[in-house]
Design a protein around this motif. Structure first.
Motif, PDB file in Angstrom:
ATOM      1  N   VAL A 125      11.955   6.802 -49.217  1.00 39.47           N
ATOM      2  CA  VAL A 125      11.436   5.551 -48.664  1.00 39.47           C
ATOM      3  C   VAL A 125      11.456   5.590 -47.129  1.00 39.47           C
ATOM      4  N   GLU A 126      12.435   6.290 -46.564  1.00 36.42           N
ATOM      5  CA  GLU A 126      12.545   6.403 -45.106  1.00 36.42           C
ATOM      6  C   GLU A 126      11.704   7.538 -44.542  1.00 36.42           C
ATOM      7  N   GLY A 127      10.944   8.226 -45.409  1.00 34.58           N
ATOM      8  CA  GLY A 127      10.074   9.289 -44.944  1.00 34.58           C
ATOM      9  C   GLY A 127      10.732  10.654 -44.870  1.00 34.58           C
ATOM     10  N   ILE A 128      11.916  10.795 -45.440  1.00 37.68           N
ATOM     11  CA  ILE A 128      12.616  12.076 -45.447  1.00 37.68           C
ATOM     12  C   ILE A 128      12.211  12.846 -46.694  1.00 37.68           C
ATOM     13  N   GLU A 129      11.676  14.044 -46.491  1.00 37.52           N
ATOM     14  CA  GLU A 129      11.276  14.888 -47.618  1.00 37.52           C
ATOM     15  C   GLU A 129      12.515  15.479 -48.275  1.00 37.52           C
ATOM     16  N   VAL A 130      12.571  15.365 -49.601  1.00 43.01           N
ATOM     17  CA  VAL A 130      13.694  15.883 -50.374  1.00 43.01           C
ATOM     18  C   VAL A 130      13.131  16.766 -51.473  1.00 43.01           C
ATOM     19  N   SER A 131      13.624  17.996 -51.576  1.00 41.89           N
ATOM     20  CA  SER A 131      13.141  18.897 -52.625  1.00 41.89           C
ATOM     21  C   SER A 131      13.606  18.397 -53.987  1.00 41.89           C
ATOM     22  N   GLY A 132      13.052  18.974 -55.035  1.00 42.61           N
ATOM     23  CA  GLY A 132      13.425  18.592 -56.393  1.00 42.61           C
ATOM     24  C   GLY A 132      14.913  18.739 -56.672  1.00 42.61           C
ATOM     25  N   LYS A 133      15.562  19.663 -55.985  1.00 40.50           N
ATOM     26  CA  LYS A 133      17.000  19.882 -56.192  1.00 40.50           C
ATOM     27  C   LYS A 133      17.860  19.095 -55.210  1.00 40.50           C
ATOM     28  N   GLY A 134      17.240  18.233 -54.418  1.00 42.48           N
ATOM     29  CA  GLY A 134      18.005  17.394 -53.500  1.00 42.48           C
ATOM     30  C   GLY A 134      18.296  18.025 -52.160  1.00 42.48           C
ATOM     31  N   LYS A 135      17.451  18.949 -51.722  1.00 37.77           N
ATOM     32  CA  LYS A 135      17.650  19.630 -50.442  1.00 37.77           C
ATOM     33  C   LYS A 135      16.776  18.993 -49.365  1.00 37.77           C
ATOM     34  N   ILE A 136      17.369  18.862 -48.169  1.00 39.58           N
ATOM     35  CA  ILE A 136      16.689  18.257 -47.024  1.00 39.58           C
ATOM     36  C   ILE A 136      16.663  19.276 -45.892  1.00 39.58           C
ATOM     37  N   ARG A 137      15.535  19.378 -45.213  1.00 41.47           N
ATOM     38  CA  ARG A 137      15.428  20.321 -44.092  1.00 41.47           C
ATOM     39  C   ARG A 137      16.101  19.716 -42.863  1.00 41.47           C
ATOM     40  N   LEU A 138      17.305  20.199 -42.582  1.00 44.31           N
ATOM     41  CA  LEU A 138      18.075  19.653 -41.471  1.00 44.31           C
ATOM     42  C   LEU A 138      17.382  19.870 -40.125  1.00 44.31           C
ATOM     43  N   LYS A 139      16.620  20.956 -39.987  1.00 45.55           N
ATOM     44  CA  LYS A 139      15.925  21.192 -38.709  1.00 45.55           C
ATOM     45  C   LYS A 139      14.975  20.048 -38.378  1.00 45.55           C
ATOM     46  N   LEU A 140      14.434  19.397 -39.406  1.00 46.82           N
ATOM     47  CA  LEU A 140      13.512  18.279 -39.189  1.00 46.82           C
ATOM     48  C   LEU A 140      14.210  16.926 -39.109  1.00 46.82           C
ATOM     49  N   TYR A 141      15.245  16.740 -39.907  1.00 50.23           N
ATOM     50  CA  TYR A 141      15.788  15.398 -40.112  1.00 50.23           C
ATOM     51  C   TYR A 141      17.202  15.167 -39.622  1.00 50.23           C
ATOM     52  N   GLN A 142      17.865  16.179 -39.086  1.00 50.32           N
ATOM     53  CA  GLN A 142      19.262  15.983 -38.690  1.00 50.32           C
ATOM     54  C   GLN A 142      19.374  15.102 -37.467  1.00 50.32           C
ATOM     55  N   TRP A 143      20.271  14.141 -37.559  1.00 49.80           N
ATOM     56  CA  TRP A 143      20.565  13.228 -36.460  1.00 49.80           C
ATOM     57  C   TRP A 143      21.389  13.967 -35.413  1.00 49.80           C
ATOM     58  N   GLN A 144      20.948  13.899 -34.175  1.00 50.15           N
ATOM     59  CA  GLN A 144      21.653  14.522 -33.054  1.00 50.15           C
ATOM     60  C   GLN A 144      22.121  13.428 -32.092  1.00 50.15           C
ATOM     61  N   PRO A 145      23.320  12.897 -32.306  1.00 52.05           N
ATOM     62  CA  PRO A 145      23.787  11.801 -31.426  1.00 52.05           C
ATOM     63  C   PRO A 145      24.035  12.250 -30.003  1.00 52.05           C
TER      64      PRO A 145
END
Length: 100
Positions: free
Chosen positions: A80-100
């Motif tokens: 819903v937030e636009g984060i792509e998640v693979s069928g096994k629940g994997k997220i591409r951290l290079k794209l979506y990781q928060w860098q505070p």
């Protein structure tokens, strides 16, 4: 509520929509480096209707650590937030990781 939980929740509230971070990063930012498992434990005890964006926390490999229905709930919230998640629940951290 104990001080550890308060600090964990404060960090998680800062994770912006459309981004994720790991249990270990949350622990470190809260002042508890090395306490990733304890972060997971705190989050596992949240009430189902919590407003805390718990779904934005994944393991250090960018994988959803939950199973079954909980995995589906987390995956749906991330999608819903636009984060792509693979069928096994994997997220591409290079794209979506928060860098505070």
């Amino acid at each position: 509520m104990d001080q550890f939980s308060v600090q964990i929740f404060a960090v998680i509230h800062q994770i912006p929509q459309g981004k994720v971070t790991s249990y270990g990063v949350v622990a470190k930012l809260a002042g508890y480096p090395g306490y990733a498992r304890q972060v997971g434990r705190v989050l596992s005890n949240l009430p189902r209707d919590t407003q805390l964006p718990w779904h934005r926390v994944v393991n250090s490999q960018g994988q959803i650590s939950l199973q079954g229905e909980s995995l589906q709930r987390q995956k749906e919230r991330l999608l819903v937030e636009g984060i792509e998640v693979s069928g096994k629940g994997k997220i591409r951290l290079k794209l979506y990781q928060w860098q505070p």
